[in-house]
Design a protein around this motif. Structure first.
Motif, PDB file in Angstrom:
ATOM      1  N   ASP A 147       0.814  -1.221   0.000  1.00 43.54           N
ATOM      2  CA  ASP A 147       0.000   0.000   0.000  1.00 43.54           C
ATOM      3  C   ASP A 147       0.847   1.272   0.000  1.00 43.54           C
ATOM      4  O   ASP A 147       0.413   2.317  -0.456  1.00 43.54           O
ATOM      5  N   PHE A 148       2.058   1.166   0.510  1.00 43.73           N
ATOM      6  CA  PHE A 148       2.953   2.330   0.582  1.00 43.73           C
ATOM      7  C   PHE A 148       3.554   2.684  -0.775  1.00 43.73           C
ATOM      8  O   PHE A 148       4.133   3.754  -0.941  1.00 43.73           O
ATOM      9  N   ALA A 149       3.414   1.781  -1.756  1.00 44.35           N
ATOM     10  CA  ALA A 149       4.200   1.869  -2.997  1.00 44.35           C
ATOM     11  C   ALA A 149       3.383   2.372  -4.185  1.00 44.35           C
ATOM     12  O   ALA A 149       3.538   1.890  -5.301  1.00 44.35           O
ATOM     13  N   PRO A 203      -2.748  -1.740  -5.395  1.00 40.58           N
ATOM     14  CA  PRO A 203      -2.163  -0.446  -5.020  1.00 40.58           C
ATOM     15  C   PRO A 203      -1.060   0.047  -5.949  1.00 40.58           C
ATOM     16  O   PRO A 203      -0.409   1.041  -5.642  1.00 40.58           O
ATOM     17  N   LEU A 204      -0.830  -0.631  -7.076  1.00 40.29           N
ATOM     18  CA  LEU A 204       0.312  -0.302  -7.944  1.00 40.29           C
ATOM     19  C   LEU A 204      -0.143   0.161  -9.333  1.00 40.29           C
ATOM     20  O   LEU A 204       0.196  -0.451 -10.339  1.00 40.29           O
ATOM     21  N   PRO A 205      -0.882   1.265  -9.421  1.00 39.88           N
ATOM     22  CA  PRO A 205      -1.385   1.701 -10.732  1.00 39.88           C
ATOM     23  C   PRO A 205      -0.303   2.212 -11.669  1.00 39.88           C
ATOM     24  O   PRO A 205      -0.529   2.322 -12.872  1.00 39.88           O
ATOM     25  N   ASN A 206       0.884   2.514 -11.138  1.00 39.53           N
ATOM     26  CA  ASN A 206       1.970   3.041 -11.965  1.00 39.53           C
ATOM     27  C   ASN A 206       3.016   1.991 -12.325  1.00 39.53           C
ATOM     28  O   ASN A 206       4.043   2.317 -12.918  1.00 39.53           O
ATOM     29  N   CYS A 228      -3.395  -2.481 -13.301  1.00 38.83           N
ATOM     30  CA  CYS A 228      -2.013  -2.201 -13.740  1.00 38.83           C
ATOM     31  C   CYS A 228      -1.967  -1.846 -15.224  1.00 38.83           C
ATOM     32  O   CYS A 228      -1.229  -2.464 -16.000  1.00 38.83           O
ATOM     33  N   ASN A 229      -2.763  -0.852 -15.616  1.00 38.16           N
ATOM     34  CA  ASN A 229      -2.856  -0.573 -17.063  1.00 38.16           C
ATOM     35  C   ASN A 229      -1.735   0.312 -17.602  1.00 38.16           C
ATOM     36  O   ASN A 229      -1.818   0.813 -18.713  1.00 38.16           O
ATOM     37  N   GLN A 230      -0.658   0.458 -16.803  1.00 32.71           N
ATOM     38  CA  GLN A 230       0.570   1.097 -17.316  1.00 32.71           C
ATOM     39  C   GLN A 230       1.673   0.056 -17.543  1.00 32.71           C
ATOM     40  O   GLN A 230       2.784   0.416 -17.919  1.00 32.71           O
ATOM     41  N   LEU A 231       1.336  -1.218 -17.310  1.00 32.23           N
ATOM     42  CA  LEU A 231       2.363  -2.269 -17.354  1.00 32.23           C
ATOM     43  C   LEU A 231       2.937  -2.421 -18.759  1.00 32.23           C
ATOM     44  O   LEU A 231       2.206  -2.637 -19.719  1.00 32.23           O
TER      45      LEU A 231
END
Length: 200
Positions: free
Chosen positions: A15-17, A38-41, A61-64
């Motif tokens: 969650d921090f990331a 929690p990792l959208p970027n 995760c649509n920036q993967l």
């Protein structure tokens, strides 16, 4: 974030990331892909060498751009599965997919990945031309330029290389070997000559 070779069994506490772009979590004991929301970027995910049976949880995760899931420790003969929702979520961003050594029998699940440029399917269990050819149908992997299929039964079949070159005008390297303009044009001309003979 480097968490590889740590005997980790769960993906958690990320969650921090929020701004994390690269996650290296390969060669652990992870069985379930979870808690990646929690990792959208996230741009690059290295999660090979675990015990995952289904690639899922990538809906947010649509920036993967890169996904490395090679060599999962799977039950004998069981192919790695790919959740269609996750494939759809990364279909407009993913450029590199490494899924070698995963008992795969069909590549058509990757057809929605329109922006895929590099795909490693080596050392799987694919046997039919069409199981790879689906990648090159209209609206499928229109940008694929590098493909590895070494170590699949299909790769030993007569004229498989010719088939793929004719199927895809964008493919530039197949099994580490460049496809030259001369090679492609020769095959196109040969097929055209065959068609003319059939039409007589």
């Amino acid at each position: 974030l480097y968490l590889y070779e740590n005997r980790i069994s769960r993906i958690e506490n990320l969650d921090f990331a929020l701004n994390l772009t690269h996650l290296y979590i390969q060669d652990n004991n992870i069985a379930v892909m979870e808690n990646l929301e929690p990792l959208p970027n996230l741009q690059k995910l290295f999660i090979g060498g675990n015990m995952i049976q289904i690639i899922k949880g990538l809906d947010g995760c649509n920036q993967l751009q890169e996904l490395h899931v090679q060599a999962q420790r799977l039950p004998d003969g069981q192919p790695l599965q790919f959740d269609p929702n996750s494939i759809f979520a990364i279909s407009e961003s993913l450029g590199v997919l490494n899924t070698q050594k995963n008992n795969l029998t069909d590549a058509s699940v990757f057809a929605p990945l329109q922006y895929l440029e590099r795909l490693d399917l080596s050392m799987n269990m694919i046997t039919q031309f069409e199981q790879v050819g689906a990648l090159f149908e209209e609206g499928a992997c229109m940008n694929l330029s590098v493909l590895e299929v070494k170590g699949n039964p299909v790769d030993k079949q007569h004229k498989f290389r010719d088939y793929l070159i004719l199927m895809s005008p964008t493919l530039q390297v197949l099994n580490g070997r460049e496809i030259t303009d001369t090679e492609r044009q020769f095959l196109v001309n040969r097929e055209a000559a065959k068609a003319r003979r059939r039409a007589r």
